[in-house]
Design an enzyme around this catalytic site. Structure first.
Site, PDB file in Angstrom:
ATOM      1  N   ARG A 138       0.862  -1.166   0.000  1.00 55.60           N
ATOM      2  CA  ARG A 138       0.000   0.000   0.000  1.00 55.60           C
ATOM      3  C   ARG A 138       0.910   1.231   0.000  1.00 55.60           C
ATOM      4  O   ARG A 138       1.997   1.198   0.590  1.00 55.60           O
ATOM      5  CB  ARG A 138      -0.879   0.043   1.264  1.00 55.60           C
ATOM      6  CG  ARG A 138      -2.027  -0.942   1.268  1.00 55.60           C
ATOM      7  CD  ARG A 138      -3.133  -0.519   0.288  1.00 55.60           C
ATOM      8  NE  ARG A 138      -4.276  -1.426   0.315  1.00 55.60           N
ATOM      9  CZ  ARG A 138      -4.440  -2.458  -0.508  1.00 55.60           C
ATOM     10  NH1 ARG A 138      -3.531  -2.754  -1.417  1.00 55.60           N
ATOM     11  NH2 ARG A 138      -5.532  -3.203  -0.417  1.00 55.60           N
ATOM     12  N   HIS A 180      -1.622   0.450  -9.795  1.00 58.38           N
ATOM     13  CA  HIS A 180      -2.226  -0.505  -8.841  1.00 58.38           C
ATOM     14  C   HIS A 180      -2.899  -1.661  -9.597  1.00 58.38           C
ATOM     15  O   HIS A 180      -4.116  -1.835  -9.531  1.00 58.38           O
ATOM     16  CB  HIS A 180      -3.231   0.202  -7.922  1.00 58.38           C
ATOM     17  CG  HIS A 180      -3.536  -0.574  -6.670  1.00 58.38           C
ATOM     18  ND1 HIS A 180      -3.830   0.036  -5.468  1.00 58.38           N
ATOM     19  CD2 HIS A 180      -3.594  -1.915  -6.426  1.00 58.38           C
ATOM     20  CE1 HIS A 180      -4.067  -0.894  -4.557  1.00 58.38           C
ATOM     21  NE2 HIS A 180      -3.937  -2.091  -5.122  1.00 58.38           N
ATOM     22  N   GLU A 223      -3.597   7.603  -4.273  1.00 62.15           N
ATOM     23  CA  GLU A 223      -4.025   7.103  -5.590  1.00 62.15           C
ATOM     24  C   GLU A 223      -5.348   7.751  -6.010  1.00 62.15           C
ATOM     25  O   GLU A 223      -6.212   7.960  -5.154  1.00 62.15           O
ATOM     26  CB  GLU A 223      -4.185   5.572  -5.531  1.00 62.15           C
ATOM     27  CG  GLU A 223      -2.861   4.888  -5.276  1.00 62.15           C
ATOM     28  CD  GLU A 223      -3.004   3.378  -5.060  1.00 62.15           C
ATOM     29  OE1 GLU A 223      -4.086   2.824  -5.305  1.00 62.15           O
ATOM     30  OE2 GLU A 223      -2.012   2.770  -4.639  1.00 62.15           O
TER      31      GLU A 223
END
Ligand code: NAP
Ligand code: 8YV
Length: 320
Positions: free
Chosen positions: A233, A280, A262
């Site tokens: 993460r 991602h 993000e």
């Protein structure tokens, strides 16, 4: 018999929407012209939530508004987007999607590692831009002779380690505790692991406990030939410290699938030559996303049919 009512706060893959609509009364909140007004009417009847990260954080704000809520089925193995402790305290079950994505994410991790070390995206751009006739592509760093450290030797970390065995490089790891029967060298702190390796792969859960686990000191310990791969993460890495370390040559390169905010990626990272950036996509193949979606649906069906979810998160696995 009336079907249980499920709330989907934000768009999820079509296969999940279709499967839930076949089995439940599904409320697509993102399609409502006035979501607050809609919720005010529907909330007392909603017994389940199906959510991904587009829904934002599912926490007490939601739990307060949904008095009949029994289950939150989250799309993804990482569930830092859900306050699972607060849910458990209210008797609400949270489920995630473990197991079905381990190999996919591990494959991507190895791809990102090799892409970062060998400059594969940069070499592709070199050919596309017609620069090859001007001279050869510069020589790259290599995986050969390196030791790889994994922060988070869980299901995905172990799948990454298994793949690395095939690449004939030594593997070491850090977690909160040493794992029995694991052949890799254990280091009790992230700094100790970073000092012992020259590739560091992060694949731990996000959330408060791992926030900035990889900070300036860890990057300094990794050293000037060091490569950071983050598929965990964005919160796990101190992003400004990483940008500084790349600028100053404290480390050599980075491959990043996840970011602090993000989908926003700082322009400083986007212009750096020795950085590979992915949006991602660790689990983002059609096959694996379908398997994750099926597990979201199966958890809701199992809960409402049997009262036993398939994959409750550890905070909720003792709930009835
Ligand atoms: P897992 O099986 O639960 O493994 C997590 C590992 O992290 C465990 O080995 C655990 O070891 C370690 N860990 C947990 N808290 C820690 C801490 N505070 N400090 C150090 N180590 C810690 O989870 P998984 O299925 O492998 O998934 C791991 C994470 O990968 C997910 O939570 C998600 O954030 C991320 N992920 C990313 C993508 C992507 O698309 N990029 C896809 C899937 C998953 P100890 O208990 O010994 O500490
Ligand atoms: C998904 C992930 O991209 O499973 C996870 O933890 O990070 C990814 O597989 C994400 O959860 C989609 O919302």
């Amino acid at each position: 018999m009336t079907q249980p009512e499920i709330l989907m706060p934000a768009l999820m893959p079509g296969s999940i929407v279709d499967a839930l609509e076949a089995r439940f009364t599904l409320h697509r909140l993102w399609e409502q012209p006035d979501p607050d007004a809609f919720l005010a009417g529907a909330a007392p009847h909603i017994r389940g939530v199906a959510a991904n990260t587009l829904a934002g954080r599912i926490d007490t704000n939601w739990f307060d508004r949904l008095p009949a809520l029994e289950i939150v089925a989250s799309f993804g193995v990482g569930y830092d987007n859900v306050d699972a402790r607060a849910a458990a305290a209210r008797g609400i079950v949270v489920t995630n999607t473990p197991g079905v994505l381990d190999d996919e994410v591990a494959d991507l991790t190895i791809g990102l590692l090799l892409a970062t070390l060998r400059g594969i995206p940069q070499a592709d751009r070199f050919v596309r831009e017609g620069r090859w006739p001007e001279g050869p592509f510069p020589l790259s760093p290599t995986l050969r002779g390196r030791t790889v450290g994994i922060i988070g030797l869980g299901a995905i970390g172990k799948a990454v380690a298994r793949r690395l065995e095939g690449f004939d490089v030594p593997v070491a790891y850090h977690g909160r505790s040493r794992q029995p029967d694991i052949p890799y060298t254990y280091h009790p702190t992230p700094v100790a692991l970073a000092a012992a390796v020259d590739v560091l792969i992060a694949i731990v859960p996000g959330g408060d406990a791992t926030r900035h686990l990889i900070d300036r000191d860890v990057l300094a310990a990794l050293g000037p030939q060091g490569v950071l791969i983050n598929v965990a993460r964005g919160s796990v890495v101190d992003q400004p410290a990483l940008i500084a370390a790349l600028k100053e040559g404290t480390i050599l390169a980075a491959g990043l699938d996840v970011f602090a905010d993000e989908p926003h990626v700082p322009s400083e990272l986007r212009v750096m030559p020795r950085v590979v950036l992915l949006p991602h996509i660790g689990s983002a193949s059609e096959r694996t996303r379908a398997a994750m979606g099926a597990l979201v649906v199966d958890n809701l069906v199992a809960w409402f049919d049997t009262g036993r979810p398939i994959s409750p998160v550890p905070e909720c696995d003792r709930l009835p």
